[in-house]
Design an enzyme around this catalytic site. Structure first.
Site, mmCIF file in Angstrom:
data_model
loop_
_atom_site.group_PDB
_atom_site.id
_atom_site.type_symbol
_atom_site.label_atom_id
_atom_site.label_comp_id
_atom_site.label_asym_id
_atom_site.label_seq_id
_atom_site.Cartn_x
_atom_site.Cartn_y
_atom_site.Cartn_z
ATOM 1 N N CYS A 91 10.423 132.930 -2.865
ATOM 2 C CA CYS A 91 9.524 131.815 -2.544
ATOM 3 C C CYS A 91 9.281 131.731 -1.033
ATOM 4 O O CYS A 91 10.210 131.839 -0.238
ATOM 5 C CB CYS A 91 10.120 130.502 -3.053
ATOM 6 S SG CYS A 91 9.015 129.096 -2.794
ATOM 7 N N CYS A 119 12.712 125.276 1.919
ATOM 8 C CA CYS A 119 13.589 124.174 1.479
ATOM 9 C C CYS A 119 15.053 124.571 1.744
ATOM 10 O O CYS A 119 15.538 125.569 1.191
ATOM 11 C CB CYS A 119 13.355 123.888 -0.003
ATOM 12 S SG CYS A 119 11.602 123.728 -0.422
ATOM 13 N N CYS A 122 17.592 125.570 -1.047
ATOM 14 C CA CYS A 122 17.178 126.374 -2.202
ATOM 15 C C CYS A 122 17.559 127.850 -2.127
ATOM 16 O O CYS A 122 17.178 128.568 -1.191
ATOM 17 C CB CYS A 122 15.666 126.250 -2.398
ATOM 18 S SG CYS A 122 15.152 127.044 -3.946
ATOM 19 N N CYS A 148 12.086 123.338 -20.189
ATOM 20 C CA CYS A 148 11.464 123.185 -18.872
ATOM 21 C C CYS A 148 11.392 124.537 -18.163
ATOM 22 O O CYS A 148 12.414 125.188 -17.949
ATOM 23 C CB CYS A 148 12.280 122.193 -18.045
ATOM 24 S SG CYS A 148 11.588 121.948 -16.408
ATOM 25 N N CYS A 178 7.955 121.112 -20.450
ATOM 26 C CA CYS A 178 7.965 120.647 -19.059
ATOM 27 C C CYS A 178 7.792 121.880 -18.188
ATOM 28 O O CYS A 178 8.236 122.978 -18.561
ATOM 29 C CB CYS A 178 9.303 119.968 -18.767
ATOM 30 S SG CYS A 178 9.490 119.491 -17.037
ATOM 31 N N CYS A 181 7.863 113.816 -13.865
ATOM 32 C CA CYS A 181 9.305 113.942 -13.679
ATOM 33 C C CYS A 181 9.484 114.123 -12.176
ATOM 34 O O CYS A 181 9.034 115.127 -11.617
ATOM 35 C CB CYS A 181 9.812 115.157 -14.455
ATOM 36 S SG CYS A 181 11.524 115.556 -14.066
ATOM 37 N N ARG A 219 17.833 111.291 -15.035
ATOM 38 C CA ARG A 219 18.501 112.546 -15.415
ATOM 39 C C ARG A 219 19.638 112.897 -14.456
ATOM 40 O O ARG A 219 19.428 113.019 -13.249
ATOM 41 C CB ARG A 219 17.486 113.701 -15.459
ATOM 42 C CG ARG A 219 18.079 114.998 -16.060
ATOM 43 C CD ARG A 219 17.026 116.087 -16.209
ATOM 44 N NE ARG A 219 15.930 115.708 -17.087
ATOM 45 C CZ ARG A 219 15.908 115.877 -18.406
ATOM 46 N NH1 ARG A 219 16.927 116.435 -19.009
ATOM 47 N NH2 ARG A 219 14.858 115.490 -19.104
HETATM 48 N N1 SAM Z 1 9.147 125.633 -6.576
HETATM 49 C C1 SAM Z 1 8.909 124.445 -7.270
HETATM 50 C C2 SAM Z 1 9.142 123.204 -6.437
HETATM 51 O O1 SAM Z 1 9.802 123.268 -5.432
HETATM 52 O O2 SAM Z 1 8.630 122.151 -6.837
HETATM 53 C C3 SAM Z 1 9.699 124.316 -8.563
HETATM 54 C C4 SAM Z 1 11.129 124.777 -8.612
HETATM 55 S S1 SAM Z 1 12.285 123.950 -7.519
HETATM 56 C C5 SAM Z 1 13.649 124.983 -7.618
HETATM 57 C C6 SAM Z 1 12.682 122.459 -8.393
HETATM 58 C C7 SAM Z 1 13.650 121.513 -7.777
HETATM 59 O O3 SAM Z 1 14.982 122.023 -7.892
HETATM 60 C C8 SAM Z 1 13.544 121.207 -6.304
HETATM 61 O O4 SAM Z 1 12.549 120.279 -6.024
HETATM 62 C C9 SAM Z 1 14.917 120.624 -5.989
HETATM 63 O O5 SAM Z 1 14.905 119.223 -6.142
HETATM 64 C C10 SAM Z 1 15.813 121.270 -7.042
HETATM 65 N N2 SAM Z 1 16.804 122.155 -6.409
HETATM 66 C C11 SAM Z 1 16.579 123.391 -5.914
HETATM 67 N N3 SAM Z 1 17.693 123.917 -5.384
HETATM 68 C C12 SAM Z 1 18.667 122.989 -5.548
HETATM 69 C C13 SAM Z 1 20.040 122.940 -5.199
HETATM 70 N N4 SAM Z 1 20.644 123.934 -4.549
HETATM 71 N N5 SAM Z 1 20.755 121.836 -5.521
HETATM 72 C C14 SAM Z 1 20.146 120.805 -6.179
HETATM 73 N N6 SAM Z 1 18.861 120.810 -6.528
HETATM 74 C C15 SAM Z 1 18.108 121.876 -6.216
HETATM 75 C C1 DTB Z 2 15.321 119.183 -10.983
HETATM 76 O O1 DTB Z 2 15.191 118.088 -10.409
HETATM 77 N N1 DTB Z 2 16.435 119.909 -10.968
HETATM 78 C C2 DTB Z 2 16.251 121.149 -11.698
HETATM 79 C C3 DTB Z 2 14.821 120.993 -12.278
HETATM 80 N N2 DTB Z 2 14.374 119.766 -11.702
HETATM 81 C C4 DTB Z 2 13.844 122.055 -12.104
HETATM 82 C C5 DTB Z 2 16.493 122.357 -10.875
HETATM 83 C C6 DTB Z 2 17.879 122.420 -10.244
HETATM 84 C C7 DTB Z 2 18.021 123.711 -9.535
HETATM 85 C C8 DTB Z 2 19.399 123.932 -8.996
HETATM 86 C C9 DTB Z 2 19.522 125.203 -8.255
HETATM 87 C C10 DTB Z 2 19.274 126.444 -9.060
HETATM 88 O O2 DTB Z 2 19.810 126.586 -10.192
HETATM 89 O O3 DTB Z 2 18.579 127.351 -8.568
HETATM 90 FE FE1 SF4 Z 3 10.456 127.384 -3.274
HETATM 91 FE FE2 SF4 Z 3 12.909 126.551 -3.841
HETATM 92 FE FE3 SF4 Z 3 11.357 125.076 -2.260
HETATM 93 FE FE4 SF4 Z 3 10.768 125.292 -4.923
HETATM 94 S S1 SF4 Z 3 12.569 124.343 -4.029
HETATM 95 S S2 SF4 Z 3 9.327 125.437 -3.189
HETATM 96 S S3 SF4 Z 3 11.450 127.409 -5.295
HETATM 97 S S4 SF4 Z 3 12.115 127.161 -1.798
#
Ligand code: SAM
Ligand code: DTB
Ligand code: SF4
Length: 335
Positions: free
Chosen positions: A54, A58, A61, A98, A129, A189, A261
């Site tokens: 990506c 973030c 992430c 989802c 979702c 959501c 959730r």
């Molecule tokens: N890329 C898209 C976005 O950012 O909206 C969808 C996937 S993204 C991984 C979905 C959500 O996962 C993020 O908005 C964040 O809240 C959650 N998330 C990602 N990494 C995480 C982590 N290490 N711990 C907790 N939540 C995480």
């Molecule tokens: C949300 O709020 N948490 C989920 C779902 N929406 C998509 C994702 C959590 C991701 C945690 C880190 C990972 O597994 O990569």
């Molecule tokens: Fe990309 Fe992760 Fe940010 Fe979603 S949360 S936009 S997958 S870097």
């Protein structure tokens, strides 16, 4: 029935977070009982349909290309591959599936492929979702037409802390997408992550922003940061677990009719902490061994926990079909 309010002030939210723990939990649980069956929890299974690579930054992430986290970038999964995972999730008792993609936003050419996945998963009798990043108005309508029920798009953190966590897009971009999602008639959501080094005041900022959106999100995921080596947030001081419960409780009070959730971070939580979260008003979870790239409790552990707490999985109506998700009954984990 407590009326829904959209005019919460930041001071009111902070005062709720500051309540003595027992007072806060009593209040949250009373609101919870007024609006929901306190022994029913909705279960969704997540699948990463497009992992890693990506372009966003973030700081939490593991899928951001710029951090060395060991997550390999993959192409979009095949329709058959996604369907097999959805069938397995349904067989295990999930009622919603989802699909997540590590995109900043989908390309228009991706939409028909994801739309086909949505239509086929829906045909299994599951709720659908998706979380694919920022969406245009046209894209949101196309996903709705394919049969999408919910779109996940988190604001992640307080407006004043946002710039510490994400630099490649603005909070306003997220709010714009949420507007397109609502306008297309999709259920929203939207939640955030705690434990990223934010203060209690900033957790109040996150909750206040969620509760004063034009409509309360139908589903509010509260994630506890999963610390992944290689991300800038690895090594952040762990959040006091009671602060996490407080966040859930205040989300429940502010948004009484929404599903709250208990999201990422459960694998690192004790059963007792999760039970407190359910008491405080959490009434949905991600179910299945994996979130997107990180671990989640295995299904046996969740089934045993539900059984010990007398919780049953919420059933849903999908286009006149009742999906039976009574995953507590078959559990033989407790003699
Ligand atoms: N890329 C898209 C976005 O950012 O909206 C969808 C996937 S993204 C991984 C979905 C959500 O996962 C993020 O908005 C964040 O809240 C959650 N998330 C990602 N990494 C995480 C982590 N290490 N711990 C907790 N939540 C995480
Ligand atoms: C949300 O709020 N948490 C989920 C779902 N929406 C998509 C994702 C959590 C991701 C945690 C880190 C990972 O597994 O990569
Ligand atoms: Fe990309 Fe992760 Fe940010 Fe979603 S949360 S936009 S997958 S870097």
């Amino acid at each position: 029935m407590t009326a829904l309010r959209h005019d919460w002030t930041r001071d009111e939210v902070r005062a709720l977070l500051d309540l003595p723990f027992a007072d806060l939990l009593a209040k949250a649980h009373a609101v919870h009982r007024e609006h929901h069956d306190p022994n029913a929890v909705q279960v969704s299974t997540l699948l990463s349909i497009k992992t890693g690579g990506c372009p966003e930054d973030c700081a939490y992430c593991p899928q951001a290309a710029r951090y060395a986290t060991g997550v390999e970038a993959d192409k979009l999964m095949s329709l058959d591959g996604v369907l097999a995972k959805a069938q397995a999730a349904k067989a295990a008792g999930a009622t919603r599936f989802c699909m997540g993609a590590a995109w900043r936003s989908p390309k228009d050419r991706d939409i028909p492929k994801v739309a086909a996945m949505i239509a086929e998963v829906k045909a299994l009798g599951m709720e659908t979702c998706a979380t694919l990043g920022m969406l245009s108005d046209t894209q949101a309508h196309a996903l709705k037409d394919a049969g999408l029920d919910y779109y996940n798009h988190n604001i992640d953190t307080a407006p004043e802390f946002y710039g510490e966590i994400i630099h490649t897009r603005e909070l306003q971009d997220r709010l714009d997408t949420l507007g397109h999602v609502r306008d297309a008639g999709l259920k929203t959501c939207c939640g955030g992550i705690v434990g990223m080094g934010e203060s209690r005041a900033e957790r109040a900022g996150l909750l206040h922003t969620l509760a004063t959106l034009p409509a309360h999100p139908d589903s509010v995921p509260i994630n506890r940061l999963v610390q992944v080596k290689g991300t800038p947030l690895a090594g952040t001081q762990e959040l006091d677990p009671f602060e996490f419960v407080r966040t859930i409780a205040v989300a429940r009070i502010l948004m009484p009719a929404s599903m709250v959730r208990l999201s990422a971070g459960r694998a690192e939580m004790s059963d007792e902490l999760q039970a407190l979260c359910f008491f405080a008003g959490a009434n949905s979870i991600f179910y299945g061994e994996k979130l997107l790239t990180t671990g989640n409790p295995d299904t046996e552990r969740d089934l045993a926990l539900f059984d010990r707490l007398g919780i049953h999985a919420l059933q849903v109506q999908v286009e006149s079909k009742t999906v039976h998700a009574d995953i507590v009954e078959p559990c033989a984990a407790v003699a």
